[in-house]
Design a protein around this motif. Structure first.
Motif, short mmCIF file in Angstrom:
data_model
loop_
_atom_site.label_atom_id
_atom_site.label_comp_id
_atom_site.label_asym_id
_atom_site.label_seq_id
_atom_site.Cartn_x
_atom_site.Cartn_y
_atom_site.Cartn_z
N CYS A 170 6.98 2.64 -9.35
CA CYS A 170 6.08 1.86 -8.49
C CYS A 170 6.00 0.47 -9.11
CB CYS A 170 4.68 2.50 -8.46
SG CYS A 170 4.62 4.06 -7.59
N CYS B 88 4.11 -1.86 -8.54
CA CYS B 88 2.75 -2.36 -8.78
C CYS B 88 2.23 -1.91 -10.14
CB CYS B 88 1.80 -1.91 -7.67
SG CYS B 88 1.42 -0.15 -7.65
N LEU C 11 5.56 -6.10 -8.71
CA LEU C 11 5.43 -6.18 -7.25
C LEU C 11 5.00 -7.58 -6.81
CD1 LEU C 11 5.31 -4.94 -4.41
CD2 LEU C 11 2.96 -4.21 -4.93
N LYS D 40 6.53 -3.18 -0.34
CA LYS D 40 5.22 -3.43 0.29
C LYS D 40 4.07 -3.19 -0.68
CE LYS D 40 7.27 -4.40 4.06
NZ LYS D 40 7.58 -5.82 4.24
N ASN D 41 3.00 -3.92 -0.43
CA ASN D 41 1.80 -3.77 -1.24
C ASN D 41 0.72 -3.12 -0.40
OD1 ASN D 41 -0.42 -3.93 -2.81
ND2 ASN D 41 -0.34 -6.14 -3.17
N ALA D 42 0.53 -1.81 -0.60
CA ALA D 42 -0.48 -1.12 0.18
C ALA D 42 -1.69 -0.73 -0.65
CB ALA D 42 0.12 0.13 0.82
N CYS D 43 -1.51 -0.33 -1.89
CA CYS D 43 -2.67 0.13 -2.68
C CYS D 43 -2.79 -0.60 -4.01
CB CYS D 43 -2.59 1.64 -2.92
SG CYS D 43 -1.38 2.14 -4.16
N GLU D 44 -1.68 -1.00 -4.56
CA GLU D 44 -1.62 -1.68 -5.86
C GLU D 44 -2.22 -0.83 -6.97
OE1 GLU D 44 -3.01 -5.72 -5.52
OE2 GLU D 44 -1.33 -6.47 -6.71
N GLN D 45 -2.21 0.49 -6.78
CA GLN D 45 -2.79 1.39 -7.77
C GLN D 45 -1.88 2.58 -8.09
OE1 GLN D 45 -6.65 2.59 -6.38
NE2 GLN D 45 -7.50 0.53 -6.57
N GLY D 46 -0.64 2.51 -7.67
CA GLY D 46 0.27 3.61 -7.96
C GLY D 46 0.05 4.85 -7.13
N GLU D 47 -0.64 4.71 -6.00
CA GLU D 47 -0.98 5.89 -5.20
C GLU D 47 -0.09 6.10 -3.98
OE1 GLU D 47 -3.20 8.05 -6.02
OE2 GLU D 47 -4.25 7.01 -7.62
N CYS D 48 0.52 5.05 -3.46
CA CYS D 48 1.14 5.17 -2.13
C CYS D 48 2.66 5.11 -2.12
CB CYS D 48 0.59 4.09 -1.21
SG CYS D 48 1.24 2.43 -1.56
N GLY D 49 3.27 4.54 -3.13
CA GLY D 49 4.72 4.48 -3.19
C GLY D 49 5.36 3.41 -2.32
N SER D 50 4.57 2.63 -1.62
CA SER D 50 5.16 1.62 -0.72
C SER D 50 5.89 0.52 -1.48
CB SER D 50 4.08 1.01 0.17
OG SER D 50 3.19 0.24 -0.59
N CYS D 51 5.62 0.41 -2.76
CA CYS D 51 6.21 -0.66 -3.59
C CYS D 51 7.39 -0.16 -4.42
CB CYS D 51 5.13 -1.20 -4.53
SG CYS D 51 4.56 0.07 -5.68
S1 FES Z 1 1.36 -0.50 -3.81
FE1 FES Z 1 0.81 1.61 -3.64
S2 FES Z 1 1.88 2.55 -5.30
FE2 FES Z 1 2.29 0.44 -5.53
#
Ligand code: FES
Ligand code: FES
Length: 151
Positions: free
Chosen positions: A57, A59, A23, A36-47
């Motif tokens: 993901c 990220c 990412l 997109k970078n929203a959480c950088e933890q694999g939680e949101c799917g924006s990436c």
């Molecule tokens: S930035 Fe949220 S899952 Fe990758």
């Protein structure tokens, strides 16, 4: 370290740090800000992107792991200057508010429809369960996926 990978059908090279995410490399080094970078933890799917055709993901993937592989971002779904039917459907259904979740949802929905042309509501719910949206309440997103499936 140097990596070489295909992104949206074209070959790209980048100089990345060993621990750097795909990412980060896509957004900050290679000029592909669609993921997109929203959480950088694999939680949101924006990436979400497709890596060798598999939804991931970005990220959670090291840039180094993408060496020699093929990445498709939301921008790579359009073909010959025409939006992908899922992209069109998100616009037509009004499934976009702030838009932060949109690229990841579109990649995930396109992946779903590539594998299931007529998904049930439960299948859509399951397929998009890794993509969080804070704005829409999901109803319009479901409408968009159904619209894309029927188009
Ligand atoms: S930035 Fe949220 S899952 Fe990758
Ligand atoms: S449209 Fe804002 S997070 Fe989904």
């Amino acid at each position: 370290m140097k990596i070489s990978l295909q992104i949206n059908g074209e070959q790209h090279d980048a100089d990345v740090w060993e621990g750097e995410s795909l990412l980060y490399a896509l957004r900050e080094r290679l000029g592909f800000p669609g993921s997109k970078n929203a959480c950088e933890q694999g939680e949101c799917g924006s990436c979400s992107v497709l890596l060798d055709g598999k939804l991931v993901c970005s990220c959670l993937v090291l840039a180094a792991q993408a060496e020699g592989h093929e990445v498709v971002t939301v921008a790579g779904l359009a073909e010959d200057g025409r939006l992908h039917r899922v992209q069109d459907a998100f616009v037509a259904a009004g499934a976009v508010q702030c838009g932060f979740c949109t690229p990841g949802l579109i990649v995930a929905a396109a992946d779903l429809l590539a594998h299931d042309a007529d998904p049930s509501d439960d299948t859509i719910r399951e397929a998009l369960s890794g993509n969080l949206c804070r704005c829409t309440g999901y109803a319009k997103i479901f409408d968009a996926v159904r619209l894309a499936a029927s188009s």
